[in-house]
Design a protein around this motif. Structure first.
Motif, PDB file in Angstrom:
ATOM      1  N   PHE A   1       0.880  -1.218   0.148  1.00 14.25           N
ATOM      2  CA  PHE A   1      -0.091   0.100   0.107  1.00 14.25           C
ATOM      3  C   PHE A   1       1.023   1.155  -0.132  1.00 14.25           C
ATOM      4  N   GLU A   2       0.450   2.279  -0.400  1.00 16.50           N
ATOM      5  CA  GLU A   2       1.139   3.547  -0.472  1.00 16.50           C
ATOM      6  C   GLU A   2       1.761   4.008   1.194  1.00 16.50           C
ATOM      7  N   THR A   3       2.556   4.821   1.139  1.00 18.31           N
ATOM      8  CA  THR A   3       2.806   5.400   2.461  1.00 18.31           C
ATOM      9  C   THR A   3       2.066   6.708   2.532  1.00 18.31           C
ATOM     10  N   PRO A   4       1.980   7.159   3.758  1.00 15.36           N
ATOM     11  CA  PRO A   4       1.358   8.368   3.891  1.00 15.36           C
ATOM     12  C   PRO A   4       1.835   9.667   3.094  1.00 15.36           C
ATOM     13  N   ALA A   5       2.986   9.682   2.880  1.00 14.65           N
ATOM     14  CA  ALA A   5       3.489  10.710   2.074  1.00 14.65           C
ATOM     15  C   ALA A   5       2.893  10.486   0.661  1.00 14.65           C
ATOM     16  N   GLU A   6       3.058   9.320   0.027  1.00 15.14           N
ATOM     17  CA  GLU A   6       2.406   9.128  -0.996  1.00 15.14           C
ATOM     18  C   GLU A   6       1.218   9.386  -1.482  1.00 15.14           C
ATOM     19  N   VAL A   7       0.206   9.140  -0.291  1.00 14.61           N
ATOM     20  CA  VAL A   7      -1.010   9.263  -0.312  1.00 14.61           C
ATOM     21  C   VAL A   7      -1.319  11.125  -0.254  1.00 14.61           C
ATOM     22  N   ARG A   8      -0.555  11.824   0.467  1.00 19.97           N
ATOM     23  CA  ARG A   8      -0.604  13.314   0.502  1.00 19.97           C
ATOM     24  C   ARG A   8      -0.334  13.670  -0.949  1.00 19.97           C
ATOM     25  N   MET A   9       0.935  13.236  -1.591  1.00 17.01           N
ATOM     26  CA  MET A   9       1.116  13.696  -2.697  1.00 17.01           C
ATOM     27  C   MET A   9      -0.133  13.377  -3.713  1.00 17.01           C
ATOM     28  N   ALA A  10      -0.656  12.204  -3.578  1.00 16.53           N
ATOM     29  CA  ALA A  10      -1.602  11.810  -4.737  1.00 16.53           C
ATOM     30  C   ALA A  10      -2.903  12.748  -4.581  1.00 16.53           C
TER      31      ALA A  10
ATOM     32  N   LEU B   1     -10.026   4.303   3.748  1.00 10.58           N
ATOM     33  CA  LEU B   1      -9.236   5.130   3.431  1.00 10.58           C
ATOM     34  C   LEU B   1      -7.742   5.201   3.455  1.00 10.58           C
ATOM     35  N   ALA B   2      -7.175   5.661   2.302  1.00  9.60           N
ATOM     36  CA  ALA B   2      -5.710   5.403   2.103  1.00  9.60           C
ATOM     37  C   ALA B   2      -4.958   5.605   3.384  1.00  9.60           C
ATOM     38  N   ALA B   3      -3.632   5.212   3.137  1.00  9.63           N
ATOM     39  CA  ALA B   3      -2.786   5.031   4.136  1.00  9.63           C
ATOM     40  C   ALA B   3      -2.413   6.665   4.872  1.00  9.63           C
ATOM     41  N   GLY B   4      -2.474   6.408   6.313  1.00  8.54           N
ATOM     42  CA  GLY B   4      -2.168   7.788   7.002  1.00  8.54           C
ATOM     43  C   GLY B   4      -3.593   8.671   7.352  1.00  8.54           C
ATOM     44  N   ILE B   5      -4.606   8.489   6.594  1.00  8.07           N
ATOM     45  CA  ILE B   5      -5.754   9.416   6.930  1.00  8.07           C
ATOM     46  C   ILE B   5      -6.209   8.922   8.197  1.00  8.07           C
ATOM     47  N   LEU B   6      -6.497   7.748   8.579  1.00  8.07           N
ATOM     48  CA  LEU B   6      -6.899   7.272   9.819  1.00  8.07           C
ATOM     49  C   LEU B   6      -5.465   6.636  10.769  1.00  8.07           C
ATOM     50  N   PRO B   7      -5.633   6.562  11.650  1.00  9.87           N
ATOM     51  CA  PRO B   7      -4.546   6.141  12.480  1.00  9.87           C
ATOM     52  C   PRO B   7      -4.119   4.520  12.365  1.00  9.87           C
ATOM     53  N   GLN B   8      -5.087   3.683  12.242  1.00  6.34           N
ATOM     54  CA  GLN B   8      -4.705   2.283  11.893  1.00  6.34           C
ATOM     55  C   GLN B   8      -4.068   2.179  10.361  1.00  6.34           C
ATOM     56  N   PRO B   9      -3.497   0.680  10.654  1.00 10.00           N
ATOM     57  CA  PRO B   9      -3.172   0.244   9.328  1.00 10.00           C
ATOM     58  C   PRO B   9      -3.983  -0.162   8.248  1.00 10.00           C
ATOM     59  N   ILE B  10      -3.731  -0.461   7.302  1.00 13.00           N
ATOM     60  CA  ILE B  10      -4.733  -0.947   6.041  1.00 13.00           C
ATOM     61  C   ILE B  10      -4.621  -2.430   6.003  1.00 13.00           C
ATOM     62  N   THR B  11      -5.712  -2.990   5.912  1.00  9.29           N
ATOM     63  CA  THR B  11      -5.202  -4.449   5.648  1.00  9.29           C
ATOM     64  C   THR B  11      -6.069  -5.092   4.614  1.00  9.29           C
ATOM     65  N   ALA B  12      -5.589  -6.009   3.622  1.00 10.06           N
ATOM     66  CA  ALA B  12      -6.192  -6.607   2.416  1.00 10.06           C
ATOM     67  C   ALA B  12      -7.822  -7.063   3.097  1.00 10.06           C
ATOM     68  N   GLU B  13      -7.776  -7.563   4.197  1.00 12.62           N
ATOM     69  CA  GLU B  13      -9.039  -8.127   4.608  1.00 12.62           C
ATOM     70  C   GLU B  13     -10.224  -7.171   4.544  1.00 12.62           C
ATOM     71  N   GLU B  14      -9.975  -6.033   5.165  1.00 14.51           N
ATOM     72  CA  GLU B  14     -10.753  -4.827   5.086  1.00 14.51           C
ATOM     73  C   GLU B  14     -11.385  -4.524   3.803  1.00 14.51           C
ATOM     74  N   VAL B  15     -10.192  -4.536   2.829  1.00 13.97           N
ATOM     75  CA  VAL B  15     -10.512  -4.025   1.569  1.00 13.97           C
ATOM     76  C   VAL B  15     -11.584  -4.942   0.796  1.00 13.97           C
ATOM     77  N   TYR B  16     -11.318  -6.295   0.964  1.00 18.72           N
ATOM     78  CA  TYR B  16     -12.208  -7.260   0.567  1.00 18.72           C
ATOM     79  C   TYR B  16     -13.670  -7.387   0.915  1.00 18.72           C
ATOM     80  N   GLU B  17     -13.757  -7.181   2.444  1.00 17.44           N
ATOM     81  CA  GLU B  17     -14.776  -6.929   3.189  1.00 17.44           C
ATOM     82  C   GLU B  17     -15.745  -5.927   2.868  1.00 17.44           C
ATOM     83  N   ALA B  18     -15.226  -4.678   2.211  1.00 17.22           N
ATOM     84  CA  ALA B  18     -15.676  -3.533   1.863  1.00 17.22           C
ATOM     85  C   ALA B  18     -16.177  -3.722   0.566  1.00 17.22           C
ATOM     86  N   ALA B  19     -15.514  -4.227  -0.159  1.00 18.48           N
ATOM     87  CA  ALA B  19     -15.917  -4.602  -1.527  1.00 18.48           C
ATOM     88  C   ALA B  19     -17.204  -5.627  -1.609  1.00 18.48           C
TER      89      ALA B  19
END
Ligand code: HPA
Length: 272
Positions: free
Chosen positions: A192-201, A236-254
């Motif tokens: 996943f992106e870094t928080p800095a990459e997310v800010r850039m995007a 929400l992409a990396a760094g927006i919320l305090p918790q890490p991103i997991t593939a599981e949450e991605v598939y669950e939301a999908a």
């Protein structure tokens, strides 16, 4: 083998197995593949049987090409796509688009899972992609250009078809499914992106980040196929919320979005 012959070989293999001509293509992304199971009169072809198709290596991505009827229209659906991060060449990732074109596809709907770049986005939001920024560092059209496949320097100013976007908005309103809009920024992943990459995007104009779609869209545009892309914002992409991103949450939301997604896609296909 020459690219054209490889495409034609796959095209002929598929044509021999089907008895209808699909003019609509459907690429179903992470956790969004179930719609393909609902096609009527379906012919199912596992990717490993199709000449020059590679294997999908990611969980949650079935590897099947399915030709059948959706809302009375003949569609060819990819249940699971190829990603650059799987280690496939960019040519392999986009090969199915060229095969679809040869099969007769004129309009292509792509779906994907993405990470939202704005605090007011919610997992499960659907976003109409109105444009993209390619940060993958690659372009699938690099290399000698075969004019039979498209122009050397394709224009990208009208890549996301305005009339298909308008149709998507209309159907979304009719069926009461909220549809946001925005720019998709593609990274290769698989990290996943870094928080800095997310800010850039976000700073450069992005609304969601993801690891797919852009190579296929570029090849579709090259081939003169009309494109509609809808992204499911799964986190929400990396760094927006305090918790890490997991593939599981991605598939669950999908998975949670799939009912709305399916209604929306059906409504769109019906009116294409
Ligand atoms: N980043 C990149 N790709 C993704 C994400 C993300 O946060 N969520 C789902 N696919």
């Amino acid at each position: 083998m020459h690219k054209w012959e490889a495409i034609d070989e796959a095209n002929k293999y598929i044509k021999e197995r089907i008895n209808q001509t699909p003019t609509i293509g459907l690429i179903l992304g992470s956790g969004l593949g179930e719609l393909a199971e609902e096609l009527a009169d379906a012919i199912v072809i596992p990717y490993q049987e199709i000449p020059h198709f590679v294997m999908s290596t990611v969980d949650y991505h079935a590897g099947k090409l399915i030709v059948g009827k959706l809302e009375g229209k003949t569609v060819v659906a990819m249940q699971g796509r190829f990603h650059y991060y799987e280690g496939h060449s960019i040519e392999s990732v986009t090969f199915p688009i060229r095969v679809m074109k040869m099969l007769g596809v004129e309009q292509l709907i792509l779906t994907n899972a993405s990470g939202g770049l704005h605090i007011d986005q919610q997992p499960g939001d659907l976003m109409l992609v109105t444009d993209h920024i390619n940060l993958m560092g690659i372009n699938p059209l690099i290399g000698a250009n075969d004019e039979r496949l498209g122009d050397r320097f394709p224009d990208m100013s009208d890549t996301y078809c305005k009339s298909l976007a308008q149709l998507a908005r209309k159907v979304a309103t009719q069926i009461g499914v909220p549809l946001k809009e925005g720019v998709y920024v593609a990274f290769t992943g698989p990290s996943f992106e870094t928080p800095a990459e997310v800010r850039m995007a976000r700073t450069i104009g992005g609304d969601a980040v993801g690891m797919s779609t852009v190579p296929e869209v570029i090849v579709a545009k090259h081939a003169g196929i009309k494109v509609l892309t809808i992204s499911c914002i799964c986190n929400l992409a990396a760094g927006i919320l305090p918790q890490p991103i997991t593939a599981e949450e991605v598939y669950e939301a999908a998975g949670q979005a799939k009912e709305n997604f399916s209604k929306l896609l059906r409504g769109i296909v019906e009116n294409m």
